[in-house]
Design an enzyme around this catalytic site. Structure first.
Site: not given
Lengths: 435, 435
Positions: A189, A203, A207
């Site tokens: 996960g 991603d 940021k």
């Protein structure tokens, strides 16, 4: 005592449920900290019936989060819907427009619309807080915006994506391939079914765009970020790096250079002795170089429901205490349009791995291509490596580490090496970042 | 725009001069951050004529800092005088009493009078800020008070004294004795002529007392801290630690236990792989274990004029922005009187180094003393070590690492070993702290 702070929360996934639990568990101490009660009064999510381990019957339910955002009985809207546009954007705009403070963990939204939303928050004299949007539980937004308020920042860089760091850590410590570790991360996960967003560096870039603005007082410009993911990193690179005293990390780096602000996301070789090299697994870390504090590093969980909720609740507590400052530290109108330093002008050391046909004179010819361009070599290693496995038959790996040079120069040298016809495969190069 | 924030600064040593320089250098951006001008209007120090590299002619001069503290033309008093009582205390009390906010770097003052001063600040609704008092440039006070507001903290620990960490780092990396490294530290200005305050652990204890209150919402109780310095640490300990995968650090540790809050300062063995073990030289580090964020580590400069000034200026900027919260995060009246967990009940692993007369049965007898008390041993190493140098002739070192047991039990076991008459010297033991 001040009147209660009334919250509407939209998005009840792992993080949303954790926020509800944390606010309940810490209710008493939060009231003592802030001088008022903090009450969730209304929530919204896609599915009212889903089991979340939290009793939702106390809260007013909204099917449409946009209605919740404008609901007259809330002072603060917590956006945990996600997505750079669409519903999340509409909700945050509606809430700010209605004079409500907002807390969000949505880095994509901020990277794309952060300036517009911050301007709206400033106009309405409400808060727009987003500690959870970068590096999860690490209070890096607060540190840059408040803790280092007296510093001029030279560089901010870090491990901002736990999925990538998990994969690179596992590859190195277990000697597994990229594909094996990615599949493992997906089972645990830590990675999505479509992992492109994480492993492609996007991603991290979202940021980094936020950190850059906070660090340098510049308008967010995510389009200026040079992005490379970790897909090209092989076990051979990690092994060679390790032998030479380095480790490979996916870093987001923003740096003030003579040519402007450099923003880049790419696999990076860092000295094993550096603080950032010690950060393994899904953990995140951010290092700041600044004139007064010199070097400060924060290490902690970059994701996970509870850690992200920790950041969200800290934002909520600040808002409850009445803290209001410009969302990006400085008023949006005074943020500067950064001059973007192009990657071609990037200056640093490079690791180069070449797969070279084992012919007399190959290594000498390669060294000549570097020497012609005044690229000094810290080391050059050529050998037959039994079991490396990914070499073309008849080819051997040659590893070079350069001293600082320009990206343009190293690319030209590699093009020349390719043209010489000694290579069995596309050259690999990885930038080196030093403390 | 708000009216300027007018500052009076008392104490113009390295830190005071750095604060003046930083406020000047960052004046424009601080005004944008806080929405107002930040102006130093008056200063006080022992010697007006001393060269400090700062132009003092712009400031009103006070010979007596107590007059400055009460001066009607300042809003904020910065105390950089030092000392737990006397002038510093009188000045801070006078300034708070006159309704002025205070910023101080004075850990000794806070460890002794922090509660009284915080209560006074709360009564007057002014700020009392002290980021610089713990771990220099690391924003640990802000992190505990604001950044982790939603967390219940289990443990806070860290390297809080750069002098000790410098000495221990040098001993390990250079193979030098404690005395050699101390003398070196004194030459470099890292240690005082009388180094007792640093190497005896007292400086760390002052800082720990402040962290404990912030972390656990308890009344400061520096007298409850068990303190041991690093004087007893020999090169033999560092070498044995290294062989077993540990490093020795002087840590301040505060932990919530079933018996109350444990506060202790002592040389500590930490696994080499831990984040805290990587921190070398004068650098400081603090790790927080908390329920939501799990583990967060901050690493940065623990001292130095510029780094300390960074923390002081951040406090000033918060005050300029109008941020007011209880100095210790919670109103003093609601802080709890902690139950102090006595050291005898401390539970953890131990490193034990014994100098054992080389007689048959000695090791077996020692192992029996531990076994009788159900102390499990992780490892036991006995050997003749050529060149260790500090052993009594005829004696050999025996090193034991225990699994978790109680301090009371380990001390009883060591007393029994001493009574057996096998030892050539007093036993050495060092507590082990795990992540």
């Amino acid at each position: 005592m001040l009147p209660p702070l009334r919250i509407g929360l939209a998005g009840l996934g792992t993080v949303g449920a954790a926020v509800l639990r944390l606010l309940e568990r810490q209710a008493e101490v939060l009231t003592r900290r802030t001088g008022r009660k903090i009450l969730v009064v209304a929530v919204s999510a896609r599915d009212a019936a889903k089991q979340r381990g939290v009793d939702l019957s106390r809260f007013k339910w909204f099917d449409d989060p946009a209605d919740l955002a404008k609901y007259g009985e809330i002072d603060l809207f917590v956006e945990l819907i996600g997505g750079a546009d669409g519903v999340a954007l509409a909700c945050v705009e509606a809430a700010l427009g209605a004079g409500k403070s907002c807390v969000t963990a949505n880095k994509a939204l901020l990277a794309k619309h952060g300036m517009r939303l911050a301007r709206l928050a400033e106009e309405k004299a409400v808060a727009l807080s987003f500690e959870a949007s970068v590096a999860g539980g690490i209070p890096i937004v607060k540190t840059l915006r408040e803790g280092l308020a007296g510093n001029s920042i030279e560089r901010v860089y870090g491990i901002l994506n736990g999925t990538c760091n998990y994969i690179l850590s596992r590859m190195e410590t277990e000697g597994l391939s990229f594909e094996q570790c990615l599949s493992e991360a997906q089972k645990l996960g830590y990675a999505e079914a479509d992992p492109t967003f994480d492993i492609g560096g996007f991603d991290t870039a979202h940021k980094l765009a936020i950190l850059t603005s906070l660090a340098f007082g510049t308008v967010i410009d995510a389009s200026a970020i040079a992005i490379e993911g970790i897909e090209s990193i092989s076990l051979a690179d990690l092994e060679a790096a390790s032998e030479l005293g380095y480790r490979v990390k996916l870093l987001g780096v923003a740096r003030r250079t003579p040519d402007g602000i450099e923003q880049r996301v790419h696999p990076t070789m860092v000295p094993k002795s550096s603080a950032i090299a010690q950060v393994m697994g899904v953990t995140n870390a951010v290092t700041i170089d600044a004139d007064a504090v010199h070097e400060l590093t924060l290490v902690g969980p970059g994701a996970g429901g509870e850690a992200t909720a920790s950041a969200i609740v800290a934002d909520i507590a600040d808002i409850a205490r009445g803290v209001r400052s410009p969302p990006f530290g400085l008023p949006v109108a005074t943020l500067s349009e950064a001059e973007n330093a192009p990657m071609q002008l990037h200056r640093g050391g490079y690791y180069v791995r070449l797969s070279v046909f084992d012919r007399p004179g190959a290594a000498a010819a390669i060294a000549t291509r570097f020497a012609e361009r005044d690229i000094s070599l810290e080391s050059i290693v050529q050998r037959r490596r039994p079991g490396a496995g990914d070499e073309t038959p008849g080819a051997v790996p040659v590893i070079l580490i350069t001293y600082a040079t320009h990206e343009k120069i190293i690319r030209e040298a590699l093009d020349a090496v390719v043209d010489d016809g000694f290579l069995a495969a596309k050259p690999q190069f990885i930038r080196i970042e030093r403390e």
